[in-house]
Design an enzyme around this catalytic site. Structure first.
Site, PDB file in Angstrom:
ATOM      1  N   LYS A 116       0.865  -1.061  -0.091  1.00 31.90           N
ATOM      2  CA  LYS A 116      -0.037  -0.041  -0.204  1.00 31.90           C
ATOM      3  C   LYS A 116       0.779   1.306  -0.030  1.00 31.90           C
ATOM      4  O   LYS A 116       0.346   2.344  -0.604  1.00 31.90           O
ATOM      5  CB  LYS A 116      -0.911  -0.131   1.295  1.00 31.90           C
ATOM      6  CG  LYS A 116      -2.052  -1.038   1.122  1.00 31.90           C
ATOM      7  CD  LYS A 116      -2.985  -1.104   2.292  1.00 31.90           C
ATOM      8  CE  LYS A 116      -4.085  -2.119   2.063  1.00 31.90           C
ATOM      9  NZ  LYS A 116      -3.516  -3.593   1.647  1.00 31.90           N
ATOM     10  N   GLU A 200      -3.072   7.910   6.586  1.00 30.44           N
ATOM     11  CA  GLU A 200      -3.703   8.814   5.566  1.00 30.44           C
ATOM     12  C   GLU A 200      -4.817   9.481   6.057  1.00 30.44           C
ATOM     13  O   GLU A 200      -5.346   9.045   6.851  1.00 30.44           O
ATOM     14  CB  GLU A 200      -3.840   7.925   4.155  1.00 30.44           C
ATOM     15  CG  GLU A 200      -4.882   6.977   4.423  1.00 30.44           C
ATOM     16  CD  GLU A 200      -5.324   5.950   3.017  1.00 30.44           C
ATOM     17  OE1 GLU A 200      -4.436   6.328   2.170  1.00 30.44           O
ATOM     18  OE2 GLU A 200      -6.482   5.431   3.069  1.00 30.44           O
ATOM     19  N   ASN A 235     -14.358  -1.786   8.880  1.00 27.69           N
ATOM     20  CA  ASN A 235     -13.602  -1.534   7.772  1.00 27.69           C
ATOM     21  C   ASN A 235     -13.523  -3.003   6.746  1.00 27.69           C
ATOM     22  O   ASN A 235     -12.705  -3.255   5.847  1.00 27.69           O
ATOM     23  CB  ASN A 235     -12.179  -1.389   7.982  1.00 27.69           C
ATOM     24  CG  ASN A 235     -11.791   0.109   8.711  1.00 27.69           C
ATOM     25  OD1 ASN A 235     -12.608   0.930   8.369  1.00 27.69           O
ATOM     26  ND2 ASN A 235     -11.179  -0.143   9.864  1.00 27.69           N
ATOM     27  N   GLU A 275      -9.070   0.227  -5.969  1.00 26.96           N
ATOM     28  CA  GLU A 275      -9.994   0.647  -5.026  1.00 26.96           C
ATOM     29  C   GLU A 275      -9.940   2.237  -5.013  1.00 26.96           C
ATOM     30  O   GLU A 275      -8.783   2.575  -4.904  1.00 26.96           O
ATOM     31  CB  GLU A 275      -9.799   0.046  -3.803  1.00 26.96           C
ATOM     32  CG  GLU A 275      -9.822  -1.575  -4.081  1.00 26.96           C
ATOM     33  CD  GLU A 275     -10.167  -2.152  -2.542  1.00 26.96           C
ATOM     34  OE1 GLU A 275      -9.924  -1.372  -1.638  1.00 26.96           O
ATOM     35  OE2 GLU A 275     -10.507  -3.350  -2.303  1.00 26.96           O
ATOM     36  N   GLU A 288      -6.043   1.778  -3.211  1.00 28.43           N
ATOM     37  CA  GLU A 288      -5.125   0.580  -3.268  1.00 28.43           C
ATOM     38  C   GLU A 288      -5.399   0.071  -4.481  1.00 28.43           C
ATOM     39  O   GLU A 288      -6.466  -0.028  -4.899  1.00 28.43           O
ATOM     40  CB  GLU A 288      -5.010   0.219  -2.074  1.00 28.43           C
ATOM     41  CG  GLU A 288      -6.381  -0.637  -1.757  1.00 28.43           C
ATOM     42  CD  GLU A 288      -6.560  -1.252  -0.456  1.00 28.43           C
ATOM     43  OE1 GLU A 288      -5.344  -0.985   0.480  1.00 28.43           O
ATOM     44  OE2 GLU A 288      -7.069  -2.170   0.154  1.00 28.43           O
ATOM     45  N   ASN A 290      -5.681  -3.952  -5.150  1.00 25.78           N
ATOM     46  CA  ASN A 290      -5.702  -5.647  -4.625  1.00 25.78           C
ATOM     47  C   ASN A 290      -5.032  -6.430  -6.011  1.00 25.78           C
ATOM     48  O   ASN A 290      -5.976  -6.424  -6.884  1.00 25.78           O
ATOM     49  CB  ASN A 290      -6.801  -5.805  -4.100  1.00 25.78           C
ATOM     50  CG  ASN A 290      -7.151  -5.121  -2.995  1.00 25.78           C
ATOM     51  OD1 ASN A 290      -6.301  -5.314  -2.024  1.00 25.78           O
ATOM     52  ND2 ASN A 290      -8.255  -4.717  -2.857  1.00 25.78           N
ATOM     53  N   PHE A 348     -21.661  -8.181  17.200  1.00 28.14           N
ATOM     54  CA  PHE A 348     -21.021  -8.855  15.805  1.00 28.14           C
ATOM     55  C   PHE A 348     -19.974  -9.706  16.247  1.00 28.14           C
ATOM     56  O   PHE A 348     -18.808  -9.804  15.420  1.00 28.14           O
ATOM     57  CB  PHE A 348     -20.711  -8.094  14.689  1.00 28.14           C
ATOM     58  CG  PHE A 348     -22.127  -7.086  14.225  1.00 28.14           C
ATOM     59  CD1 PHE A 348     -22.781  -7.982  12.939  1.00 28.14           C
ATOM     60  CD2 PHE A 348     -22.201  -6.033  14.404  1.00 28.14           C
ATOM     61  CE1 PHE A 348     -23.829  -7.278  12.763  1.00 28.14           C
ATOM     62  CE2 PHE A 348     -23.405  -5.310  14.067  1.00 28.14           C
ATOM     63  CZ  PHE A 348     -24.379  -6.021  13.167  1.00 28.14           C
TER      64      PHE A 348
END
Length: 670
Positions: A116, A200, A235, A275, A288, A290, A348
């Site tokens: 990244k 960032e 995320n 992305e 980024e 992938n 969760f």
């Protein structure tokens, strides 16, 4: 073309690759750890090789074991799936040295774009719009605090080698920046063997939109539309769709062309995803790339008609892309729901155990929508603490977004899972959420709309009427069946009662059987609380866990579980207990005292099955609200447990390294 390939992965993605390989006439080799000895991907493959202990670090991440498995079986190529070794340039190079083909991009692309930090520098040099941030290495929490303040809060702290939501934290102040750095660094080294961290700017109210690209070894590259992946929790993506409800054709083309330009700059020669973080105004910034197949690739396959796994295999074998950019057409709309082994009613938290009941909806065409279910489990499979908690990816496709959502809503209602906790009730509720249905979403959707976690919605009058009708129909069928069992001392209850009461979570509804006889298939006219007569029809039989039929004009699928003197009913995000009784018994039941749950406020309980990583307090220590008490790791994610109020630790009942069950006592307070 290859005659045999090895899949260096597990679970649903291994099964997915095996399906396409078999369709192409290619033999397959599975690898498995001790925990996966009886897994579905092992059964589906033509051959299987054992590669070690349950932890990924001692099995799926060991390059030498994967190469040895290739040599044992004569596999000519390796498909890495996603995660594990899929974005490790070292793995690609080692395979090349051994004369084994890597079904993925070239090492240069993996090295440049898979990292990244390096990818952002590269993208900036290529004049691709990037998010402001600090791309240098960050060594200490104090450095993270200083850099975060310079970038400007809020910031995103991310692992350079991260993915799947691991090694990522949002920080809004100095304290969160230091703590987030520690957690991201620890998760990164445990999950990826690489603890490099960068920071960032966090774009507020953003959308996550990604472009699917496909390249070959002859310099060709195309983009296959976009996916909207903004519905995320911690995320990690939960719902994906293609196309995006935000984009117009002009923006789609601009993003796609930028993604292809970036891919061509590194001679990209496989399936990959660029992305972007997008603003609500359609502005976008490179996030980024992938360099692998994405979890959510099925939605792209359904709207384009392109089998991405097949294209990856063909490109790896040296074939030129048969797809030109002008050939790519987006047909209809597709939505994917990730079915996870996690408890939506306990924030969760992961859930592990055996799938005692597993019945996904039937795949294929259902009226105006299509259902696809990518999974790596069957009934009896065990959900382990060692790997990602995904059970399946449920996907629907229809002509419009609204029809795809309705199809998904119905499919989720029909998805039967038991033995572990799962997020199907949450997904079903989300499908009815007006903001989701409007398409006005962002990556903060779940945090915004469910700030206190998920609780089942309280049914309105219409939902109560449907659930009461379903419960009464089942009760009448069971009563009729008992009446005709041979050998009963009382062979019959007598005339069928017409007036009933249905208690739904404490609320009593009057229900009247207007017409019809209880038998399977049932066909009754029922009136609930003085409303209109509704026809209730179903072929449900006692013991079945899915009631499927019609209530009035509606097609209804309700999950059914027997509980004391009633039924637990789950439908469209509602979860209720319904009890059917005579009006007189209902009057008496209303007088019964309610059970009170035991007081556990002086205990710190383990919220999920997991490993105690560390304890941050001692016996006798005074702690303040918000202070860290312990860290528990489950399914590769670290969970920080904090004090909910000021208190004094009176006893510690666990130690670092202990494996705890859910609700195990970690410590007690005065």
């Amino acid at each position: 073309m290859f005659s045999k390939i090895l899949i260096a992965n597990r679970g649903e993605i291994a099964c997915r690759v095996i399906k396409t390989a078999k369709a192409m006439g290619i033999k397959t080799v599975a690898v498995y750890s001790d925990a996966d000895r009886d897994a579905l991907h092992v059964e589906m493959a033509d051959e299987a090789v054992h590669i070690g202990e349950p932890t990924a670090a001692k099995s799926y991440l060991v390059i030498d074991k994967i190469i040895d498995a290739c040599k044992q079986t004569g596999a000519e190529a390796v498909h890495p799936g996603y995660g594990f070794l899929s974005e490790r340039a070292e793995f690609c190079e080692r395979l090349k040295q051994e004369g084994i083909v890597f079904i993925g991009p070239n090492p240069k692309a993996i090295e440049v774009m898979g990292d990244k930090i390096t990818s952002k520098r590269f993208a900036a040099e290529a004049n691709v719009s990037t998010v402001p941030g600090y791309m240098g290495l960050i060594e200490t929490p104090q450095d993270a605090k200083r850099i975060a303040a310079e970038v400007g809060y809020p910031v995103m702290i991310k692992a350079s080698a991260g993915g799947g939501g691991k090694g990522m934290r949002i920080a809004w102040n100095d304290e969160e920046a230091m703590d987030g750095f520690d957690r991201a660094k620890s998760e990164a080294i445990n999950s990826f063997g690489d603890d490099r961290i960068f920071i960032e700017k966090f774009i507020e109210n953003p959308r996550h939109i990604e472009i699917q690209v496909m390249g070959d070894k002859h310099g060709n590259a195309v983009y296959l539309g976009e996916r909207e992946c903004s519905i995320q929790r911690r995320n990690q993506k939960v719902i994906e769709e293609a196309p995006s409800p935000l984009l117009d054709e002009k923006t789609r083309r601009k993003m796609g062309e930028q993604a292809v330009a970036l891919a061509k700059a590194v001679d990209y020669d496989s399936a990959g995803t660029v992305e972007f973080v997008a603003g609500q105004d359609k502005s976008f910034f490179f996030l980024e790339m992938n360099t692998r197949l994405q979890v959510e690739h099925p939605v792209t396959e359904l709207v384009t008609g392109v089998d991405l796994v097949e294209q990856m295999i063909r490109v790896a074998a040296g074939e030129a892309l048969s797809i030109k950019q002008e050939d790519v057409k987006l047909n209809g709309w597709s939505i994917e729901s990730r079915i996870y082994a996690e408890d939506p009613y306990r924030n969760f938290l992961p859930s592990i155990g055996r799938l005692t009941h597993y019945r996904p909806p039937v795949e294929g065409k259902h009226g105006n929508y299509l259902v696809r279910n990518d999974t790596g489990v069957v009934e009896g499979s065990e959900i382990s603490m060692f790997y990602d908690p995904m059970i399946a990816k449920l996907v629907t496709h229809a002509a419009t977004r609204a029809e795809a959502i309705e199809g998904m809503s119905t499919a989720l209602d029909e998805f039967q899972v038991d033995g572990i906790q799962h997020n199907v009730p949450f997904l079903a509720s989300l499908m009815k959420h007006p903001r989701w249905r409007s398409g006005e979403i962002s990556t903060g959707f779940i945090a915004d709309e469910y700030p206190d976690g998920f609780e089942p919605a309280t049914p309105d009058a219409e939902a109560n009427s449907v659930l009461a009708s379903v419960a009464l129909s089942m009760h009448l069928i069971e009563r009729e069946r008992l009446d005709h069992l041979p050998g009963r001392l009382r062979p019959h209850h007598g005339a069928v009662r017409r007036e009933w009461a249905v208690r739904i979570d404490g609320e009593t509804l009057k229900a009247e059987l207007v017409e019809g006889l209880a038998a399977t298939p049932v066909d009754l006219d029922i009136c609930v609380d003085g409303g209109a007569n509704e026809r209730v029809a179903s072929s449900w039989a006692p013991g079945e866990m899915l009631w499927k039929g019609q209530v009035g004009e509606r097609n209804v699928s309700v999950q059914v579980r027997a509980v004391d003197n009633g039924y637990q009913l789950d439908w469209q995000g509602f979860s209720v207990v319904a009890q059917v009784m005579s009006p007189r018994i209902a009057e008496l039941a209303a007088l019964m005292p309610e059970k009170v749950a035991p007081d556990t406020s002086n205990l710190l309980l383990c919220p999920m099955p997991g490993l105690v990583v560390s304890l941050h307090v001692n016996e006798g220590q005074e702690v303040k609200a918000g202070e860290q008490l312990a860290i528990v790791e489950a399914m590769k994610m670290e969970n920080v447990l904090r004090a909910e109020r000021d208190c004094v630790v009176s006893a510690i009942k666990a130690a670092p390294g202990d494996s705890l069950a859910v609700d195990a006592v970690i410590m007690e307070f005065e």
